[in-house]
Enzyme design. Structure first.
Site, PDB file in Angstrom:
ATOM      1  N   ARG A 109       0.887  -1.179   0.000  1.00  0.00           N
ATOM      2  CA  ARG A 109       0.000   0.000   0.000  1.00  0.00           C
ATOM      3  C   ARG A 109       0.912   1.212   0.000  1.00  0.00           C
ATOM      4  O   ARG A 109       1.706   1.406   0.932  1.00  0.00           O
ATOM      5  CB  ARG A 109      -0.896  -0.004   1.245  1.00  0.00           C
ATOM      6  CG  ARG A 109      -1.600   1.323   1.448  1.00  0.00           C
ATOM      7  CD  ARG A 109      -2.717   1.256   2.453  1.00  0.00           C
ATOM      8  NE  ARG A 109      -3.872   0.589   1.893  1.00  0.00           N
ATOM      9  CZ  ARG A 109      -5.107   0.675   2.387  1.00  0.00           C
ATOM     10  NH1 ARG A 109      -5.335   1.416   3.451  1.00  0.00           N
ATOM     11  NH2 ARG A 109      -6.108   0.042   1.827  1.00  0.00           N
ATOM     12  N   HIS A 136      -7.243   0.878  -6.567  1.00  0.00           N
ATOM     13  CA  HIS A 136      -7.475   0.017  -5.397  1.00  0.00           C
ATOM     14  C   HIS A 136      -8.165  -1.260  -5.902  1.00  0.00           C
ATOM     15  O   HIS A 136      -9.351  -1.485  -5.672  1.00  0.00           O
ATOM     16  CB  HIS A 136      -8.348   0.771  -4.382  1.00  0.00           C
ATOM     17  CG  HIS A 136      -8.330   0.186  -3.010  1.00  0.00           C
ATOM     18  ND1 HIS A 136      -7.621  -0.946  -2.675  1.00  0.00           N
ATOM     19  CD2 HIS A 136      -8.956   0.579  -1.850  1.00  0.00           C
ATOM     20  CE1 HIS A 136      -7.792  -1.213  -1.385  1.00  0.00           C
ATOM     21  NE2 HIS A 136      -8.604  -0.309  -0.864  1.00  0.00           N
ATOM     22  N   GLN A 139     -10.175  -3.738  -3.671  1.00  0.00           N
ATOM     23  CA  GLN A 139     -11.459  -3.186  -3.248  1.00  0.00           C
ATOM     24  C   GLN A 139     -12.508  -3.382  -4.346  1.00  0.00           C
ATOM     25  O   GLN A 139     -13.600  -3.877  -4.087  1.00  0.00           O
ATOM     26  CB  GLN A 139     -11.290  -1.690  -2.924  1.00  0.00           C
ATOM     27  CG  GLN A 139     -12.558  -1.043  -2.413  1.00  0.00           C
ATOM     28  CD  GLN A 139     -12.976  -1.595  -1.054  1.00  0.00           C
ATOM     29  OE1 GLN A 139     -12.173  -1.629  -0.127  1.00  0.00           O
ATOM     30  NE2 GLN A 139     -14.210  -2.042  -0.938  1.00  0.00           N
ATOM     31  N   ASP A 231     -17.133   7.317  -1.733  1.00  0.00           N
ATOM     32  CA  ASP A 231     -15.892   7.166  -0.957  1.00  0.00           C
ATOM     33  C   ASP A 231     -15.604   8.525  -0.327  1.00  0.00           C
ATOM     34  O   ASP A 231     -16.260   9.529  -0.665  1.00  0.00           O
ATOM     35  CB  ASP A 231     -14.754   6.732  -1.915  1.00  0.00           C
ATOM     36  CG  ASP A 231     -13.422   6.514  -1.201  1.00  0.00           C
ATOM     37  OD1 ASP A 231     -13.420   6.341   0.033  1.00  0.00           O
ATOM     38  OD2 ASP A 231     -12.365   6.516  -1.882  1.00  0.00           O
ATOM     39  N   CYS A 271     -16.485   1.894   0.334  1.00  0.00           N
ATOM     40  CA  CYS A 271     -15.334   1.022   0.596  1.00  0.00           C
ATOM     41  C   CYS A 271     -14.930   1.046   2.065  1.00  0.00           C
ATOM     42  O   CYS A 271     -14.248   0.141   2.528  1.00  0.00           O
ATOM     43  CB  CYS A 271     -14.163   1.443  -0.283  1.00  0.00           C
ATOM     44  SG  CYS A 271     -13.698   3.163  -0.042  1.00  0.00           S
ATOM     45  N   ARG A 299     -13.680  -8.596   1.259  1.00  0.00           N
ATOM     46  CA  ARG A 299     -12.247  -8.372   1.047  1.00  0.00           C
ATOM     47  C   ARG A 299     -11.496  -9.646   1.416  1.00  0.00           C
ATOM     48  O   ARG A 299     -10.581 -10.079   0.718  1.00  0.00           O
ATOM     49  CB  ARG A 299     -11.739  -7.192   1.905  1.00  0.00           C
ATOM     50  CG  ARG A 299     -12.279  -5.821   1.524  1.00  0.00           C
ATOM     51  CD  ARG A 299     -11.705  -5.312   0.212  1.00  0.00           C
ATOM     52  NE  ARG A 299     -10.243  -5.261   0.216  1.00  0.00           N
ATOM     53  CZ  ARG A 299      -9.513  -4.243   0.667  1.00  0.00           C
ATOM     54  NH1 ARG A 299     -10.091  -3.165   1.140  1.00  0.00           N
ATOM     55  NH2 ARG A 299      -8.188  -4.272   0.619  1.00  0.00           N
TER      56      ARG A 299
HETATM   57  N1  NVA Z   1      -9.772   6.870  -1.471  1.00  0.00           N
HETATM   58  C1  NVA Z   1      -9.433   6.414  -0.156  1.00  0.00           C
HETATM   59  C2  NVA Z   1      -9.703   4.950  -0.012  1.00  0.00           C
HETATM   60  C3  NVA Z   1      -9.455   4.369   1.333  1.00  0.00           C
HETATM   61  C4  NVA Z   1      -9.719   2.911   1.400  1.00  0.00           C
HETATM   62  C5  NVA Z   1      -7.977   6.727   0.105  1.00  0.00           C
HETATM   63  O1  NVA Z   1      -7.137   6.540  -0.784  1.00  0.00           O
HETATM   64  O2  NVA Z   1      -7.658   7.160   1.219  1.00  0.00           O
HETATM   65  N1   CP Z   2     -11.269  -0.068   2.212  1.00  0.00           N
HETATM   66  C1   CP Z   2     -10.009  -0.152   2.661  1.00  0.00           C
HETATM   67  O1   CP Z   2      -9.059  -0.383   1.927  1.00  0.00           O
HETATM   68  O2   CP Z   2      -9.906   0.039   4.003  1.00  0.00           O
HETATM   69  P1   CP Z   2      -8.567   0.212   4.823  1.00  0.00           P
HETATM   70  O3   CP Z   2      -7.979   1.540   4.461  1.00  0.00           O
HETATM   71  O4   CP Z   2      -8.998   0.137   6.266  1.00  0.00           O
HETATM   72  O5   CP Z   2      -7.624  -0.902   4.467  1.00  0.00           O
END
Ligand code: NVA
Ligand code: CP
Length: 312
Positions: A109, A136, A139, A231, A271, A299
């Site tokens: 990540r 993502h 997701q 989101d 998400c 997930r």
């Molecule tokens: N768009 C959000 C998704 C979190 C799961 C982010 O990148 O923070």
């Molecule tokens: N939806 C998602 O990826 O959640 P987290 O940021 O908690 O991993």
């Protein structure tokens, strides 16, 4: 249980997979879900290890990958970027080479999608994108699986995404277009999805016979929608823009009133984590039409299917 065979070594975006491969992953995920619910052992990754690099925080991704590996008889290693040498400047390519000598797979990540690509290019083992600035994929696959287990056909169904044209929106667009579900994305001006991703989605739609719409018009986007998705307005790393975004996105919010403009029986998706009261009202998130915790649960099952297919 027969593990699906994938042509790609890695999962960098949903486009690493073909439509057929996604469906076979979904069918396999459904079997794994059933096995897990009935307490049937499914230790398909006995002795295998997954190194998980996190440059950003996480609840769902970390916990579902870690527990998923455990349930499959393997082991997952949590590596915060501050605690490994990447944080002190060791290159991604050297890290990829080193981890390839120890582990059977890497999940990352990160802020930059280029790092995911660089890691995959230099690793001999599968690399999974656990969220980057652009995509993502885990997701979106879990989201579309959540729809698939409710109703196996995607054709003629419509998902409306209201909010920021971000990583989640990008992966949803590509995955819906691949699977043949219509998708409409409504964002404020200047917050629209990446142009290259939009053209990719159009290309995929032409192949699958579905439609992609990108607009600033919320009403138009949600018309006849069977699924309404949102989101956060401010993604991880954009915290300094939060106040401005609260102003710009004020109308791009899931409310009871907006839901009433969708198709009858429309389900609400997110998400998570949600910023309650910003992009979605508590009243909707806590109602029976929200399937957000099914998405979160899935997930686990979808990623287990993916881990087996990539590392099994
Ligand atoms: N768009 C959000 C998704 C979190 C799961 C982010 O990148 O923070
Ligand atoms: N939806 C998602 O990826 O959640 P987290 O940021 O908690 O991993």
């Amino acid at each position: 249980m027969k593990i699906p065979v994938l042509s790609s070594k890695d999962l960098l975006t949903v486009m690493s997979l073909s439509r057929k491969e996604i469906i076979s992953l979904f069918d396999f995920a459904a079997k794994l879900k059933k096995a897990q619910k009935s307490g049937k052992p499914h230790r398909l990754l006995e002795g295998k290890t997954l190194a998980m690099i996190f440059e950003k925080t996480s609840t769902r991704t970390r916990v579902s990958f870690e527990i998923g590996m455990y349930q499959l008889g393997g082991y997952a290693l949590f590596l915060s970027h501050n605690d490994i040498q990447i944080g002190r400047g060791e290159t991604i390519s050297d890290t990829a080479r080193v981890l390839s000598r120890y582990a059977d797979g890497i999940m990352i990540r990160t802020f930059s999608h280029d790092k995911v690509i660089e890691l995959a290019r230099n690793a001999d083992i599968p690399v999974i994108n656990g969220l980057s600035d652009l995509f993502h994929p885990c997701q979106a696959l879990s989201d579309l699986f959540t729809i698939y287990e409710r109703e196996p056909g995607f054709a003629g169904r419509k998902l409306a995404y209201v909010g920021d044209g971000n990583n989640v929106a990008h992966s949803l667009m590509l995955c819906s277009a691949m699977l043949g579900m219509d998708i409409a994305v409504a964002t404020p001006k200047n917050y629209q999805p990446d142009r290259e991703v939009v053209s990719m989605a159009f290309r995929l739609c032409a192949e699958s016979g579905s439609h992609v719409t990108v607009t600033t018009d919320i009403k138009m986007a949600v018309e006849n929608a069977d699924y309404l998705y949102t989101d956060v307005w401010t993604s991880m790393g954009q915290e300094r823009e939060a106040e401005k975004r609260r102003r710009v996105f004020r109308d791009y919010k899931i409310t009871r009133a907006l839901l009433s403009k969708c198709a009858d029986g429309c389900r609400v998706m997110h998400c998570l984590p949600a910023h309650r009261g910003e992009e979605i009202e508590d009243e909707v998130l806590d109602s029976d039409v929200a399937i957000v915790f099914d998405q979160a649960e899935n997930r686990l099952h979808v990623q287990k299917a993916l881990l087996c297919a990539l590392m099994g």
